[in-house]
Write a protein that holds these residues in place. Structure first.
Motif, PDB file in Angstrom:
ATOM      1  N   ALA A 154     -15.787  23.995 -10.134  1.00  0.00           N
ATOM      2  CA  ALA A 154     -15.130  23.812  -8.833  1.00  0.00           C
ATOM      3  C   ALA A 154     -13.861  24.647  -8.742  1.00  0.00           C
ATOM      4  O   ALA A 154     -13.583  25.280  -7.709  1.00  0.00           O
ATOM      5  CB  ALA A 154     -14.811  22.336  -8.615  1.00  0.00           C
ATOM      6  N   TYR A 155     -13.095  24.668  -9.816  1.00  0.00           N
ATOM      7  CA  TYR A 155     -11.851  25.441  -9.800  1.00  0.00           C
ATOM      8  C   TYR A 155     -12.139  26.933  -9.656  1.00  0.00           C
ATOM      9  O   TYR A 155     -11.466  27.645  -8.918  1.00  0.00           O
ATOM     10  CB  TYR A 155     -11.052  25.168 -11.070  1.00  0.00           C
TER      11      TYR A 155
ATOM     12  N   ARG B  14     -12.218  31.705  -5.884  1.00  0.00           N
ATOM     13  CA  ARG B  14     -12.948  32.746  -5.169  1.00  0.00           C
ATOM     14  C   ARG B  14     -12.920  32.537  -3.657  1.00  0.00           C
ATOM     15  O   ARG B  14     -13.423  33.364  -2.910  1.00  0.00           O
ATOM     16  CB  ARG B  14     -14.401  32.800  -5.656  1.00  0.00           C
ATOM     17  N   GLY B  15     -12.393  31.403  -3.226  1.00  0.00           N
ATOM     18  CA  GLY B  15     -12.356  31.129  -1.795  1.00  0.00           C
ATOM     19  C   GLY B  15     -13.602  30.464  -1.270  1.00  0.00           C
ATOM     20  O   GLY B  15     -13.785  30.370  -0.050  1.00  0.00           O
TER      21      GLY B  15
ATOM     22  N   TRP C 152     -18.222  24.791  -1.375  1.00  0.00           N
ATOM     23  CA  TRP C 152     -18.921  24.492  -2.625  1.00  0.00           C
ATOM     24  C   TRP C 152     -17.983  23.873  -3.654  1.00  0.00           C
ATOM     25  O   TRP C 152     -18.380  22.994  -4.421  1.00  0.00           O
ATOM     26  CB  TRP C 152     -19.555  25.765  -3.173  1.00  0.00           C
ATOM     27  N   ALA C 153     -16.736  24.333  -3.680  1.00  0.00           N
ATOM     28  CA  ALA C 153     -15.769  23.735  -4.600  1.00  0.00           C
ATOM     29  C   ALA C 153     -15.572  22.259  -4.276  1.00  0.00           C
ATOM     30  O   ALA C 153     -15.552  21.400  -5.167  1.00  0.00           O
ATOM     31  CB  ALA C 153     -14.442  24.481  -4.519  1.00  0.00           C
TER      32      ALA C 153
ATOM     33  N   PRO D  11      -5.690  35.832  -3.390  1.00  0.00           N
ATOM     34  CA  PRO D  11      -6.054  36.198  -2.018  1.00  0.00           C
ATOM     35  C   PRO D  11      -6.569  35.044  -1.167  1.00  0.00           C
ATOM     36  O   PRO D  11      -6.623  35.163   0.055  1.00  0.00           O
ATOM     37  CB  PRO D  11      -7.159  37.248  -2.225  1.00  0.00           C
ATOM     38  N   HIS D  12      -6.929  33.928  -1.800  1.00  0.00           N
ATOM     39  CA  HIS D  12      -7.514  32.819  -1.046  1.00  0.00           C
ATOM     40  C   HIS D  12      -6.556  31.643  -0.878  1.00  0.00           C
ATOM     41  O   HIS D  12      -6.960  30.588  -0.413  1.00  0.00           O
ATOM     42  CB  HIS D  12      -8.808  32.358  -1.725  1.00  0.00           C
ATOM     43  N   SER D  13      -5.304  31.819  -1.253  1.00  0.00           N
ATOM     44  CA  SER D  13      -4.327  30.754  -1.071  1.00  0.00           C
ATOM     45  C   SER D  13      -3.786  30.802   0.360  1.00  0.00           C
ATOM     46  O   SER D  13      -3.152  31.776   0.766  1.00  0.00           O
ATOM     47  CB  SER D  13      -3.170  30.903  -2.064  1.00  0.00           C
ATOM     48  N   GLY D  14      -4.040  29.742   1.100  1.00  0.00           N
ATOM     49  CA  GLY D  14      -3.552  29.686   2.468  1.00  0.00           C
ATOM     50  C   GLY D  14      -2.046  29.681   2.554  1.00  0.00           C
ATOM     51  O   GLY D  14      -1.455  30.322   3.432  1.00  0.00           O
TER      52      GLY D  14
END
Length: 742
Positions: free
Chosen positions: A455-456, A461-462, A466-467, A684-687
């Motif tokens: 999950a992590y 990966r964004g 699924w996570a 890159p996937h951190s809001g």
């Protein structure tokens, strides 16, 4: 007042004697050519090389009667052209014993310098670094002592470099350094005195600094035990930085050439310099480095691939491809030795986020090997690189080629599902993701932890849907109070918070808290294990109320926000994010503000103690920088701590985010944007990080527009309207999960 005791053990021909002398700090008399004591010391040093053995021994015994006054002269004598004088001076210096602390030193300094004399080189360097990071400049006097009296000239110079900054020293710091250096004559002390003139005429300073660099470079060639290439390189880098700040770019380029001249061909050092030159966009120097060390480049794949990246950055795609092809052609054999070299090269490129070239190296291994272990590792690495490159079609092709390996690995199946999604095959993608979820289906703790780890990885990966499903699988399948479920709930809550879904994040933790019972004390440790999840109930409660407060703040319900912030403080008054939120809560009463400032200072003191106890742990440096950088205090100290965390853990997106926030609080919006951009590249996937980058960019544009307006007004003699007055605002931001050590 610092008390400095120097003891000598002098072995003479007929007897042995020991003298322990107590002396005060350096005074202005030290190094005075007209001082009779200095003249006597110089005479005795010359007698160390007398042709009469008894004169030499008597001079040595006489020198033993001096205290610190003889240190500079004897230290200099270790490099005397007379080998007898140099040997005896080194002998005397080795027998010197120094007590590095005084009764007035702060406890943190005493702790760091405890048993300093018997520690190894690396440990001494670590302690010097920790001294430099101490708050309130507490470590500066001790560092100055090390500059003056550390027997190793290399360590003396390292201590000085820790005191030299990229910008001019503030007046108070400059005075503190001058006071503690006295008139010490060591080389490192001369560097510091020159640096303290940085606010003077730049041209004169650069000329003097250039002479110091040349002298150190010459010393490196003549006597490498007295310095090292990295010290000389640091001196040159400082020179380059100051020249750039002064707008003397041409001279900076000349100084860069010196860095190349310093290199001896070691591939690891060449790679460090190449990375730095690329970051500086010093393309002529990149070419010069590659030409001078063409043989080393031609034998080292990492150097070749990094040079290819430099070509790409210049828009020279054809040259980049040619260079990369040469790198791939190294070790062309199909034997296990050559293939393992390619696999290791791919791993290093992968770690350096050079995904384009890593994917090629992994592909080469897959094309050449039939060994299962090599296939599994190369396939996993290649898929990760293709995911980063968003190259979905090759993933689909690899799944057909290695279907048996895919069907046994959940992450490979999820990558295939993502490729199927991109191809518009939604039903296939759902079926593939379902197969991935059913792998590791048992309820044993280790199997459930595998789902948490998957999950992590999906989250990074964004692939959040699924996570979330993997985390939910663990929560719904495992024992409610078991460690896998605790870990999954915490990680899921942080992920939801990062996405801005604070209410759901709070409710995920609320279920965890409720399962413990209302009467369970906050001090209760939720798990006996320490490897995965080690938190108290109070820490989790505080985090839960913190998320509720975030939600009600966005809903503009100040009463509910304050209610949950108070509950969070009651559960854990040291929770950094809660303290930041309380600090920025609007319409605070003076009493409430005083209370929060006291808690912030208490937490800052606690983190400082942890830094002293664990000077090589990046976590505490980052935590301190985040707390102070988002509230109030010594922003320069926060900046030093943030940079130190990145020295200890380079290429951390979370730590770069902290550094960007510190720059922002200092009003340095340009560096805030530059640093936050790097953080986005790594995360890159951190809001949260992305949203803050947009905010920093807006503030930078506003600042530039204001500067342009001010310049226009000055040009036309217009008064500045009251509405354009700049008000410095310290913004605060929630801290993402990957900034927290769990």
């Amino acid at each position: 007042m610092f008390t400095h005791r120097i003891g000598w053990v002098v072995v003479a021909l007929l007897a042995a004697a020991m003298a322990v002398v107590t002396a005060a700090k350096p005074t202005d008399k030290t190094g005075d050519a007209t001082n009779p004591v200095d003249r006597q010391i110089e005479r005795l040093i010359q007698q160390l090389g007398d042709h009469d053995f008894f004169v030499r021994e008597r001079a040595q015994a006489e020198l033993a009667k001096f205290s610190f006054e003889a240190f500079d002269a004897i230290s200099a004598a270790t490099k005397h052209k007379d080998l007898e004088i140099a040997a005896r001076a080194r002998y005397l210096l080795r027998l010197m014993r120094v007590e590095w602390t005084g009764k007035d030193d702060p406890p943190e300094v005493k702790k760091l310098l405890e048993n300093y004399e018997i520690r190894n080189h690396a440990d001494k360097l670590n302690r010097m670094q920790a001294l430099a990071e101490l708050p309130g400049r507490k470590g500066i006097p001790a560092l100055c002592r090390l500059v003056c009296y550390e027997k190793s000239s290399v360590l003396s110079k390292r201590a000085a470099l820790l005191l030299i900054g990229r910008h001019a020293a503030p007046r108070e710091l400059a005075e503190l350094i001058r006071k503690n250096l006295g008139s010490n004559r060591r080389t490192a002390a001369a560097w510091l005195r020159t640096y303290l003139r940085l606010t003077d005429d730049t041209q004169t300073l650069m000329a003097d600094w250039s002479k110091l660099v040349e002298a150190e470079h010459a010393l490196l060639k003549r006597s490498p035990s007295q310095t090292d290439a990295e010290i000389v390189a640091d001196l040159v880098r400082l020179q380059i930085e100051w020249l750039k700040q002064a707008g003397l770019g041409d001279q900076a380029v000349v100084a860069m050439q010196k860095l190349i001249d310093l290199e001896t061909g070691d591939p690891a050092r060449l790679l460090i310099l190449l990375d730095w030159l690329i970051e500086e966009e010093a393309w002529p120097m990149v070419d010069a480095l590659a030409v001078r060390f063409r043989t080393q480049f031609a034998r080292d794949a990492l150097l070749m691939y990094t040079l290819a990246d430099a070509r790409l950055a210049q828009g020279k795609k054809e040259q980049a491809e040619e260079t990369a092809d040469l790198a791939l052609a190294l070790y062309p054999g199909q034997n296990s030795r050559d293939l393992n070299i390619h696999r290791k090269t791919a791993g290093k490129l992968h770690q350096r986020r050079q995904f384009r070239w890593a994917e090629r190296e992994y592909g080469h291994v897959l094309d050449q090997t039939r060994v299962d272990s090599l296939i599994r590792s190369a396939l996993a690495g290649r898929i990760e690189c293709l995911v980063e490159l968003k190259a979905w079609k090759p993933i689909d092709e690899l799944a057909g080629r290695f279907d048996n390996t895919f069907n046994k690995n959940a992450l490979l199946l999820y990558a295939l599902a993502r490729a199927q999604q991109e191809a518009g095959k939604k039903q296939q993608a759902d079926e593939t993701a379902e197969r991935a979820l059913k792998l590791n289906g048992a309820r044993e703790s280790q199997k459930l932890f595998t789902h948490v780890q998957i999950a992590y990885r999906l989250q990074r990966r964004g692939w959040f849907a699924w996570a979330k499903r993997e985390y939910r699988h663990v929560i719904e399948t495992g024992e409610p109070r078991g460690e896998p479920v605790l870990t999954a709930r915490s990680a899921l809550a942080e992920m939801l918070h990062d996405q801005g879904d604070d209410l759901r994040a709070a409710k995920v933790l609320e279920q965890l808290v409720d399962a413990q019972g209302a009467d369970t004390p906050n001090s209760r440790q939720l798990s006996n294990a320490t490897t995965q999840f080690s938190r108290t109930l109070g820490e989790v409660r505080a985090r839960m109320h913190y998320f509720f407060a975030c939600h009600f703040e966005n809903a503009n319900d100040r009463a509910k926000q304050r209610e949950h912030l108070d509950k969070a403080l009651a559960a854990d008054s040291s929770e950094v994010d809660v303290l930041i939120a309380c600090y920025h809560f609007p319409d605070k009463t003076p009493e409430y503000r005083k209370k929060i400032l006291a808690l912030i200072e208490h937490s800052a003191a606690r983190i400082r103690q942890q830094i002293v106890r664990q000077p090589n742990s990046p976590t505490f440096y980052n935590e301190f920088a985040w707390l102070i950088g988002n509230t109030e205090g010594n922003f320069d100290e926060a900046l030093r701590c943030s940079r130190r965390s990145l020295q200890l853990r380079p290429r951390s997106g979370g730590y770069l985010d902290t550094l960007a926030h510190v720059y922002f609080s200092k009003g340095d919006y340009e560096n805030a944007v530059k640093t936050q951009t790097k953080a986005v590249e790594l995360e890159p996937h951190s809001g949260l990080i992305r949203r803050k980058l947009e905010l920093f960019k807006r503030k930078l544009q506003q600042q530039k527009r204001r500067i342009n307006t001010d310049e226009l007004q000055q040009e036309h003699g217009c008064p500045e309207p009251a509405s354009s007055v700049s008000i410095r605002v310290h913004l605060w931001f929630w801290k993402p999960t990957w900034k927290r050590e769990t």
